[in-house]
Design an enzyme around this catalytic site. Structure first.
Site, PDB file in Angstrom:
ATOM      1  N   LYS A  13     -19.251  17.383 -12.125  1.00  0.00           N
ATOM      2  CA  LYS A  13     -19.331  17.733 -13.553  1.00  0.00           C
ATOM      3  C   LYS A  13     -20.415  16.926 -14.268  1.00  0.00           C
ATOM      4  CE  LYS A  13     -15.119  16.451 -14.574  1.00  0.00           C
ATOM      5  NZ  LYS A  13     -14.629  15.864 -13.298  1.00  0.00           N
ATOM      6  N   ARG A  88      -8.267  16.457 -20.529  1.00  0.00           N
ATOM      7  CA  ARG A  88      -7.681  16.197 -19.214  1.00  0.00           C
ATOM      8  C   ARG A  88      -6.168  16.369 -19.229  1.00  0.00           C
ATOM      9  NH1 ARG A  88     -12.094  12.523 -17.207  1.00  0.00           N
ATOM     10  NH2 ARG A  88     -11.577  11.823 -15.116  1.00  0.00           N
TER      11      ARG A  88
HETATM   12  P1  AMP Z   1     -14.583   9.980 -15.304  1.00  0.00           P
HETATM   13  O1  AMP Z   1     -15.884   9.270 -15.277  1.00  0.00           O
HETATM   14  O2  AMP Z   1     -14.597  11.232 -16.125  1.00  0.00           O
HETATM   15  O3  AMP Z   1     -14.016  10.209 -13.904  1.00  0.00           O
HETATM   16  O4  AMP Z   1     -13.541   9.007 -16.054  1.00  0.00           O
HETATM   17  C1  AMP Z   1     -13.270   7.706 -15.549  1.00  0.00           C
HETATM   18  C2  AMP Z   1     -11.928   7.207 -16.083  1.00  0.00           C
HETATM   19  O5  AMP Z   1     -11.967   7.160 -17.521  1.00  0.00           O
HETATM   20  C3  AMP Z   1     -10.729   8.093 -15.764  1.00  0.00           C
HETATM   21  O6  AMP Z   1     -10.179   7.832 -14.469  1.00  0.00           O
HETATM   22  C4  AMP Z   1      -9.777   7.699 -16.880  1.00  0.00           C
HETATM   23  O7  AMP Z   1      -9.194   6.425 -16.647  1.00  0.00           O
HETATM   24  C5  AMP Z   1     -10.723   7.550 -18.073  1.00  0.00           C
HETATM   25  N1  AMP Z   1     -10.898   8.836 -18.799  1.00  0.00           N
HETATM   26  C6  AMP Z   1     -12.044   9.561 -18.936  1.00  0.00           C
HETATM   27  N2  AMP Z   1     -11.842  10.675 -19.661  1.00  0.00           N
HETATM   28  C7  AMP Z   1     -10.524  10.674 -19.984  1.00  0.00           C
HETATM   29  C8  AMP Z   1      -9.687  11.561 -20.694  1.00  0.00           C
HETATM   30  N3  AMP Z   1     -10.171  12.714 -21.236  1.00  0.00           N
HETATM   31  N4  AMP Z   1      -8.374  11.234 -20.835  1.00  0.00           N
HETATM   32  C9  AMP Z   1      -7.877  10.100 -20.313  1.00  0.00           C
HETATM   33  N5  AMP Z   1      -8.601   9.222 -19.611  1.00  0.00           N
HETATM   34  C10 AMP Z   1      -9.925   9.488 -19.445  1.00  0.00           C
END
Ligand code: AMP
Length: 217
Positions: A13, A88
């Site tokens: 993504k 999410r």
């Molecule tokens: P990502 O880089 O999108 O994989 O996000 C890394 C981490 O940030 C995730 O594993 C969550 O701990 C936190 N995070 C990012 N976006 C969200 C969201 N929309 N809701 C909750 N936690 C989030």
């Protein structure tokens, strides 16, 4: 252009959102990037979020919803956006719906990135990045010329804390339990389009352009 990129961690993504948002002239809004910046800067938000992130859990909905509301208030978001990593959970999707309604806007499409679990594990645990210039690598699929060293700037490459195998398994479980219900939520609203997330970055990008109803520039 108001899109959501939906999919498990490691589905690509972020890579696609970065390029396509630029091509379409809208901001890429990544809650993961915003949280990592807050952690690196040591802000109160970063201190609050860090523990959840390091163990692969979701940051509480109210924190994330406040972060997105603030981001949407910035002028560049008026033109549209590519949301990457948000929503999410169902409460986050409902909050997004309310926020857009208040702004008199609506989502054009939700694009689901479909990637098999073994491929996700391989991608995430092999992912490395440069802390200095943000270049990204993969230990087998896109290795640097010298192991562990950034081709561009020579810094030592690092692995994201949450890309270690045990944490990756937790993150994939969190996706199945908390995020996968969004597929039905958006399917029922006629907004969901599935895109195969395996293959070359360019071919996946072409499929996303088609799904989003745009043609290559
Ligand atoms: P990502 O880089 O999108 O994989 O996000 C890394 C981490 O940030 C995730 O594993 C969550 O701990 C936190 N995070 C990012 N976006 C969200 C969201 N929309 N809701 C909750 N936690 C989030």
């Amino acid at each position: 252009m108001r899109l959501v990129f939906l999919g498990p961690p490691g589905a690509g993504k972020g890579t696609q959102a970065r390029e396509l948002a630029q091509e379409w002239g809208v901001p890429q809004i990544s809650t993961g990037d915003m949280l990592r910046e807050a952690v690196a800067a040591g802000t109160p938000l970063g201190r609050q979020a860090r523990g959840y992130m390091d163990r692969g859990a979701l940051v509480p909905d109210d924190v994330i919803i406040a972060l997105i509301a603030e981001r949407f208030a910035q002028p560049d978001a008026k033109r549209g956006f590519v949301l990457d990593g948000f929503p999410r959970t169902i409460p986050q999707a409902e909050a997004l719906g309310r926020l857009l309604e208040e702004l008199g806007q609506h989502l054009d499409r939700v694009i689901l990135f479909d990637v098999s679990e073994p491929e996700l594990l391989r991608r995430l645990t092999g992912r490395r990045s440069c802390p200095t210039c943000q270049a990204t690598y993969h230990v087998t699929a896109a290795p640097p010329r010298r192991e562990g060293v950034c081709d561009r700037c020579g810094s030592a490459l690092t692995q994201r804390e949450d890309d270690r195998e045990a944490t990756v398994r937790t993150r994939l479980g969190v996706f199945t339990e908390q995020t996968a219900p969004l597929l039905d939520y958006y399917r029922r609203r006629g907004l969901l389009t599935r895109v195969g997330g395996e293959g070359s970055v360019e071919s996946i990008r072409a499929n996303i352009r088609r799904a989003a109803g745009t043609v290559p520039a």
